[in-house]
Write a protein that holds these residues in place. Structure first.
Motif, PDB file in Angstrom:
ATOM      1  N   GLY A 168       1.074  -1.348  -0.136  1.00 52.34           N
ATOM      2  CA  GLY A 168       0.077  -0.136  -0.384  1.00 52.34           C
ATOM      3  C   GLY A 168       0.901   1.744  -0.106  1.00 52.34           C
ATOM      4  N   ALA A 169       1.995   0.848  -0.005  1.00 47.19           N
ATOM      5  CA  ALA A 169       3.051   1.947   0.324  1.00 47.19           C
ATOM      6  C   ALA A 169       3.324   3.516  -0.760  1.00 47.19           C
ATOM      7  CB  ALA A 169       4.817   2.132   0.194  1.00 47.19           C
ATOM      8  N   PHE A 170       2.884   3.283  -2.418  1.00 44.67           N
ATOM      9  CA  PHE A 170       2.875   3.828  -3.446  1.00 44.67           C
ATOM     10  C   PHE A 170       1.963   4.050  -3.447  1.00 44.67           C
ATOM     11  CE2 PHE A 170       4.664   4.134  -7.772  1.00 44.67           C
ATOM     12  CZ  PHE A 170       6.125   5.264  -7.113  1.00 44.67           C
ATOM     13  N   ALA A 171       0.364   4.143  -3.551  1.00 48.70           N
ATOM     14  CA  ALA A 171      -0.886   4.727  -2.813  1.00 48.70           C
ATOM     15  C   ALA A 171      -1.378   6.069  -2.549  1.00 48.70           C
ATOM     16  CB  ALA A 171      -2.418   3.170  -3.058  1.00 48.70           C
ATOM     17  N   ALA A 172      -0.052   6.191  -0.828  1.00 51.73           N
ATOM     18  CA  ALA A 172      -0.167   7.531  -0.047  1.00 51.73           C
ATOM     19  C   ALA A 172       0.541   8.002  -1.101  1.00 51.73           C
ATOM     20  CB  ALA A 172      -0.286   6.877   0.809  1.00 51.73           C
ATOM     21  N   GLU A 173       0.223   9.247  -1.168  1.00 59.57           N
ATOM     22  CA  GLU A 173       1.056  10.320  -2.159  1.00 59.57           C
ATOM     23  C   GLU A 173       1.890  10.497  -1.234  1.00 59.57           C
ATOM     24  OE1 GLU A 173       0.371  14.233  -4.265  1.00 59.57           O
ATOM     25  OE2 GLU A 173      -1.016  14.044  -3.092  1.00 59.57           O
ATOM     26  N   ALA A 174       1.803  10.431  -0.129  1.00 57.79           N
ATOM     27  CA  ALA A 174       3.362  11.096   1.109  1.00 57.79           C
ATOM     28  C   ALA A 174       4.256  10.316   0.568  1.00 57.79           C
ATOM     29  CB  ALA A 174       2.782  11.874   2.305  1.00 57.79           C
ATOM     30  N   THR A 175       3.827   9.281   0.709  1.00 55.77           N
ATOM     31  CA  THR A 175       4.893   7.574   0.958  1.00 55.77           C
ATOM     32  C   THR A 175       5.143   7.712  -0.350  1.00 55.77           C
ATOM     33  OG1 THR A 175       3.316   6.856   2.708  1.00 55.77           O
ATOM     34  CG2 THR A 175       4.909   5.869   1.563  1.00 55.77           C
ATOM     35  N   ARG A 176       4.858   8.016  -1.280  1.00 58.76           N
ATOM     36  CA  ARG A 176       5.209   8.035  -3.482  1.00 58.76           C
ATOM     37  C   ARG A 176       5.882   8.694  -3.043  1.00 58.76           C
ATOM     38  NH1 ARG A 176       0.276   6.987  -5.303  1.00 58.76           N
ATOM     39  NH2 ARG A 176       0.737   9.725  -6.113  1.00 58.76           N
ATOM     40  N   ASP A 177       5.747  10.238  -2.854  1.00 59.23           N
ATOM     41  CA  ASP A 177       6.855  11.073  -3.290  1.00 59.23           C
ATOM     42  C   ASP A 177       8.364  10.421  -2.349  1.00 59.23           C
ATOM     43  OD1 ASP A 177       4.736  12.089  -4.349  1.00 59.23           O
ATOM     44  OD2 ASP A 177       4.539  14.320  -2.769  1.00 59.23           O
ATOM     45  N   ALA A 178       7.605  10.346  -1.190  1.00 57.57           N
ATOM     46  CA  ALA A 178       9.312  10.079  -0.555  1.00 57.57           C
ATOM     47  C   ALA A 178       9.988   8.395  -1.275  1.00 57.57           C
ATOM     48  CB  ALA A 178       9.404   9.356   1.013  1.00 57.57           C
ATOM     49  N   LEU A 179       8.895   7.167  -1.863  1.00 53.76           N
ATOM     50  CA  LEU A 179      10.322   6.778  -2.047  1.00 53.76           C
ATOM     51  C   LEU A 179      10.817   7.009  -3.821  1.00 53.76           C
ATOM     52  CD1 LEU A 179       6.973   3.533  -1.413  1.00 53.76           C
ATOM     53  CD2 LEU A 179       9.504   3.479  -0.638  1.00 53.76           C
ATOM     54  N   ARG A 180       9.432   7.926  -4.372  1.00 56.65           N
ATOM     55  CA  ARG A 180      10.439   8.359  -5.246  1.00 56.65           C
ATOM     56  C   ARG A 180      11.286   9.419  -5.463  1.00 56.65           C
ATOM     57  NH1 ARG A 180       5.759  10.085  -9.984  1.00 56.65           N
ATOM     58  NH2 ARG A 180       7.387   8.947 -11.291  1.00 56.65           N
ATOM     59  N   ALA A 181      12.017   9.740  -4.853  1.00 56.42           N
ATOM     60  CA  ALA A 181      12.469  10.662  -4.398  1.00 56.42           C
ATOM     61  C   ALA A 181      13.997  10.159  -4.585  1.00 56.42           C
ATOM     62  CB  ALA A 181      13.257  11.848  -2.875  1.00 56.42           C
ATOM     63  N   GLY A 182      15.099  10.895  -5.802  1.00 55.85           N
ATOM     64  CA  GLY A 182      15.781  10.144  -6.157  1.00 55.85           C
ATOM     65  C   GLY A 182      16.361   8.479  -6.199  1.00 55.85           C
ATOM     66  N   SER A 183      15.429   8.439  -6.522  1.00 57.97           N
ATOM     67  CA  SER A 183      14.937   6.808  -6.458  1.00 57.97           C
ATOM     68  C   SER A 183      14.224   6.164  -8.157  1.00 57.97           C
ATOM     69  CB  SER A 183      14.140   5.972  -5.676  1.00 57.97           C
ATOM     70  OG  SER A 183      15.195   6.451  -5.131  1.00 57.97           O
ATOM     71  N   LEU A 184      14.683   5.281  -9.046  1.00 62.79           N
ATOM     72  CA  LEU A 184      14.006   4.627  -9.872  1.00 62.79           C
ATOM     73  C   LEU A 184      13.373   3.996  -9.324  1.00 62.79           C
ATOM     74  CD1 LEU A 184      13.994   4.162 -12.603  1.00 62.79           C
ATOM     75  CD2 LEU A 184      15.053   2.493 -12.751  1.00 62.79           C
ATOM     76  N   THR A 185      11.772   4.010 -10.015  1.00 59.61           N
ATOM     77  CA  THR A 185      10.578   2.852  -8.760  1.00 59.61           C
ATOM     78  C   THR A 185      10.526   1.482 -10.110  1.00 59.61           C
ATOM     79  OG1 THR A 185       9.037   4.635  -9.557  1.00 59.61           O
ATOM     80  CG2 THR A 185      10.050   4.645  -7.149  1.00 59.61           C
ATOM     81  N   VAL A 186      10.132   0.412  -9.532  1.00 54.63           N
ATOM     82  CA  VAL A 186       9.942  -0.058 -10.343  1.00 54.63           C
ATOM     83  C   VAL A 186       8.613  -1.052 -10.174  1.00 54.63           C
ATOM     84  CG1 VAL A 186      10.220  -2.486 -11.680  1.00 54.63           C
ATOM     85  CG2 VAL A 186      12.094  -0.840 -11.701  1.00 54.63           C
ATOM     86  N   TRP A 187       7.506  -0.694 -10.704  1.00 51.55           N
ATOM     87  CA  TRP A 187       6.297  -1.727 -10.403  1.00 51.55           C
ATOM     88  C   TRP A 187       6.171  -3.006 -10.783  1.00 51.55           C
ATOM     89  CZ3 TRP A 187       1.657  -1.061 -14.315  1.00 51.55           C
ATOM     90  CH2 TRP A 187       0.764  -1.910 -13.503  1.00 51.55           C
ATOM     91  N   LEU A 188       6.586  -3.829 -10.104  1.00 49.77           N
ATOM     92  CA  LEU A 188       5.749  -5.938 -10.184  1.00 49.77           C
ATOM     93  C   LEU A 188       4.527  -5.957 -10.481  1.00 49.77           C
ATOM     94  CD1 LEU A 188       9.000  -7.257  -7.999  1.00 49.77           C
ATOM     95  CD2 LEU A 188       9.017  -6.291  -9.583  1.00 49.77           C
TER      96      LEU A 188
END
Length: 173
Positions: free
Chosen positions: A76-96
Protein backbone atom coordinates in the motif's frame (compact mmCIF):
# COMPACT_ATOMS: atom_id res chain seq x y z
CA UNK A 1 12.40 1.02 -5.19
CA UNK A 2 10.21 -1.95 -5.90
CA UNK A 3 6.47 -1.34 -5.68
CA UNK A 4 3.41 -3.42 -6.35
CA UNK A 5 0.63 -5.33 -4.70
CA UNK A 6 1.19 -7.78 -1.86
CA UNK A 7 2.42 -11.07 -3.24
CA UNK A 8 3.89 -9.56 -6.39
CA UNK A 9 7.39 -10.62 -5.35
CA UNK A 10 8.91 -7.38 -4.09
CA UNK A 11 10.85 -8.98 -1.24
CA UNK A 12 12.01 -12.02 -3.19
CA UNK A 13 12.86 -10.15 -6.38
CA UNK A 14 14.37 -7.34 -4.31
CA UNK A 15 16.82 -9.68 -2.63
CA UNK A 16 17.75 -11.18 -6.01
CA UNK A 17 18.14 -7.73 -7.56
CA UNK A 18 20.39 -6.60 -4.68
CA UNK A 19 22.59 -9.66 -5.27
CA UNK A 20 22.80 -8.89 -9.01
CA UNK A 21 23.79 -5.30 -8.30
CA UNK A 22 25.91 -6.08 -5.23
CA UNK A 23 23.86 -3.54 -3.30
CA UNK A 24 22.19 -3.64 0.07
CA UNK A 25 18.56 -4.66 0.44
CA UNK A 26 15.83 -3.29 2.72
CA UNK A 27 12.26 -4.49 3.00
CA UNK A 28 10.15 -1.65 4.42
CA UNK A 29 7.70 -3.99 6.14
CA UNK A 30 10.56 -5.84 7.90
CA UNK A 31 12.11 -2.47 8.83
CA UNK A 32 8.82 -1.39 10.42
CA UNK A 33 8.54 -4.72 12.23
CA UNK A 34 12.07 -4.39 13.63
CA UNK A 35 11.42 -0.83 14.79
CA UNK A 36 8.15 -1.73 16.51
CA UNK A 37 9.01 -5.22 17.74
CA UNK A 38 5.77 -6.48 16.19
CA UNK A 39 4.76 -8.15 12.92
CA UNK A 40 2.74 -6.12 10.44
CA UNK A 41 -0.33 -8.18 11.37
CA UNK A 42 0.22 -7.40 15.06
CA UNK A 43 0.70 -3.69 14.32
CA UNK A 44 -2.61 -3.66 12.44
CA UNK A 45 -4.39 -5.46 15.30
CA UNK A 46 -2.91 -3.40 18.14
CA UNK A 47 -2.54 0.04 16.58
CA UNK A 48 -4.61 0.05 13.38
CA UNK A 49 -3.88 0.72 9.74
CA UNK A 50 -3.44 4.50 10.17
CA UNK A 51 -0.58 3.94 12.64
CA UNK A 52 1.03 1.44 10.26
CA UNK A 53 0.76 3.87 7.30
CA UNK A 54 2.49 6.59 9.35
CA UNK A 55 5.30 4.15 10.18
CA UNK A 56 5.49 3.32 6.48
CA UNK A 57 5.84 7.02 5.55
CA UNK A 58 8.67 7.41 8.05
CA UNK A 59 10.42 4.28 6.77
CA UNK A 60 10.06 5.52 3.17
CA UNK A 61 11.70 8.83 4.09
CA UNK A 62 14.57 6.96 5.77
CA UNK A 63 14.90 4.62 2.77
CA UNK A 64 15.15 7.62 0.43
CA UNK A 65 18.42 8.51 2.15
CA UNK A 66 19.98 5.11 1.45
CA UNK A 67 22.46 4.80 -1.38
CA UNK A 68 23.11 1.70 -3.46
CA UNK A 69 20.17 -0.15 -1.96
CA UNK A 70 17.24 -2.00 -3.40
CA UNK A 71 14.14 -1.26 -1.35
CA UNK A 72 10.94 -3.31 -1.36
CA UNK A 73 7.98 -1.15 -0.39
CA UNK A 74 4.83 -2.52 1.19
CA UNK A 75 1.84 -3.14 -1.07
CA UNK A 76 0.00 0.00 0.00
CA UNK A 77 2.98 2.33 0.25
CA UNK A 78 2.89 3.62 -3.32
CA UNK A 79 -0.85 4.30 -3.09
CA UNK A 80 -0.33 7.01 -0.45
CA UNK A 81 0.89 10.24 -2.09
CA UNK A 82 3.30 11.35 0.67
CA UNK A 83 4.84 7.88 0.90
CA UNK A 84 5.02 7.59 -2.90
CA UNK A 85 6.79 10.97 -3.08
CA UNK A 86 9.34 9.80 -0.50
CA UNK A 87 9.91 6.52 -2.38
CA UNK A 88 10.37 8.34 -5.69
CA UNK A 89 12.83 10.91 -4.29
CA UNK A 90 16.06 10.27 -6.16
CA UNK A 91 15.14 6.67 -6.94
CA UNK A 92 14.04 4.62 -9.88
CA UNK A 93 10.72 2.98 -9.07
CA UNK A 94 9.79 -0.39 -10.55
CA UNK A 95 6.27 -1.79 -10.47
CA UNK A 96 6.25 -5.56 -10.21
CA UNK A 97 3.05 -6.41 -12.07
CA UNK A 98 1.19 -9.55 -11.17
CA UNK A 99 -2.39 -10.44 -12.19
CA UNK A 100 -5.16 -11.20 -9.73
CA UNK A 101 -5.21 -14.96 -10.34
CA UNK A 102 -1.50 -15.30 -9.56
CA UNK A 103 -1.77 -13.07 -6.48
CA UNK A 104 -4.72 -15.03 -5.14
CA UNK A 105 -2.72 -18.26 -5.41
CA UNK A 106 0.40 -16.76 -3.81
CA UNK A 107 -1.17 -15.09 -0.79
CA UNK A 108 -2.43 -17.25 2.07
CA UNK A 109 -5.61 -16.34 3.95
CA UNK A 110 -3.93 -17.14 7.28
CA UNK A 111 -3.99 -13.61 8.72
CA UNK A 112 -0.27 -12.99 8.15
CA UNK A 113 -1.32 -10.30 5.67
CA UNK A 114 -4.11 -8.36 7.37
CA UNK A 115 -5.66 -7.03 4.16
CA UNK A 116 -5.66 -10.43 2.41
CA UNK A 117 -8.11 -12.39 4.54
CA UNK A 118 -11.15 -10.97 2.73
CA UNK A 119 -10.56 -11.81 -0.95
CA UNK A 120 -13.22 -9.38 -2.14
CA UNK A 121 -11.54 -6.53 -0.29
CA UNK A 122 -8.16 -7.66 -1.56
CA UNK A 123 -9.37 -7.60 -5.17
CA UNK A 124 -10.88 -4.11 -4.67
CA UNK A 125 -7.58 -2.87 -3.18
CA UNK A 126 -5.68 -4.18 -6.19
CA UNK A 127 -8.06 -2.35 -8.54
CA UNK A 128 -7.77 0.86 -6.48
CA UNK A 129 -3.98 0.77 -6.26
CA UNK A 130 -3.14 -0.06 -9.87
CA UNK A 131 -3.42 3.58 -10.95
CA UNK A 132 -0.77 4.46 -8.35
CA UNK A 133 1.50 1.60 -9.39
CA UNK A 134 1.31 2.87 -12.99
CA UNK A 135 3.17 5.99 -11.79
CA UNK A 136 6.34 3.94 -11.32
CA UNK A 137 9.20 4.59 -13.74
CA UNK A 138 9.25 1.01 -15.01
CA UNK A 139 6.84 -1.91 -15.00
CA UNK A 140 8.04 -5.50 -15.10
CA UNK A 141 5.89 -8.63 -15.04
CA UNK A 142 6.81 -10.65 -11.97
CA UNK A 143 4.63 -13.72 -12.32
CA UNK A 144 5.91 -15.59 -15.37
CA UNK A 145 9.56 -15.92 -14.44
CA UNK A 146 11.75 -16.90 -11.50
CA UNK A 147 12.88 -14.05 -9.20
CA UNK A 148 16.45 -14.09 -10.60
CA UNK A 149 15.09 -13.70 -14.13
CA UNK A 150 12.81 -10.83 -13.08
CA UNK A 151 15.80 -9.18 -11.38
CA UNK A 152 17.87 -9.61 -14.56
CA UNK A 153 15.10 -7.97 -16.60
CA UNK A 154 15.02 -5.03 -14.20
CA UNK A 155 18.79 -4.58 -14.49
CA UNK A 156 18.55 -4.65 -18.29
CA UNK A 157 15.68 -2.16 -18.36
CA UNK A 158 17.01 0.21 -15.73
CA UNK A 159 20.72 0.42 -16.34
CA UNK A 160 21.83 1.83 -19.64
CA UNK A 161 25.35 2.73 -18.54
CA UNK A 162 27.75 1.78 -15.78
CA UNK A 163 27.11 5.20 -14.26
CA UNK A 164 23.83 4.14 -12.67
CA UNK A 165 20.11 3.94 -13.14
CA UNK A 166 18.50 5.56 -16.11
CA UNK A 167 15.37 7.53 -15.25
CA UNK A 168 12.62 6.51 -17.65
CA UNK A 169 10.06 9.03 -18.76
CA UNK A 170 7.94 6.48 -20.59
CA UNK A 171 6.62 3.47 -18.81
CA UNK A 172 7.67 0.09 -20.12
CA UNK A 173 4.50 -2.00 -20.12
Amino acid sequence: MLVGFMGSGKSTVGAALARHLRWGFRDLDRWIEEKNGLTVAEIFRRHGEAFFREQERRAARAAARLRRHVVAAGGGAFAAEATRDALRAGSLTVWLRCPWDALRRRIPKDGSRPLAVDRGRMRRLLAERESSYRLADLAVDSWRAAPDEVARRIVEAAFTTTAGPARRTTKKR
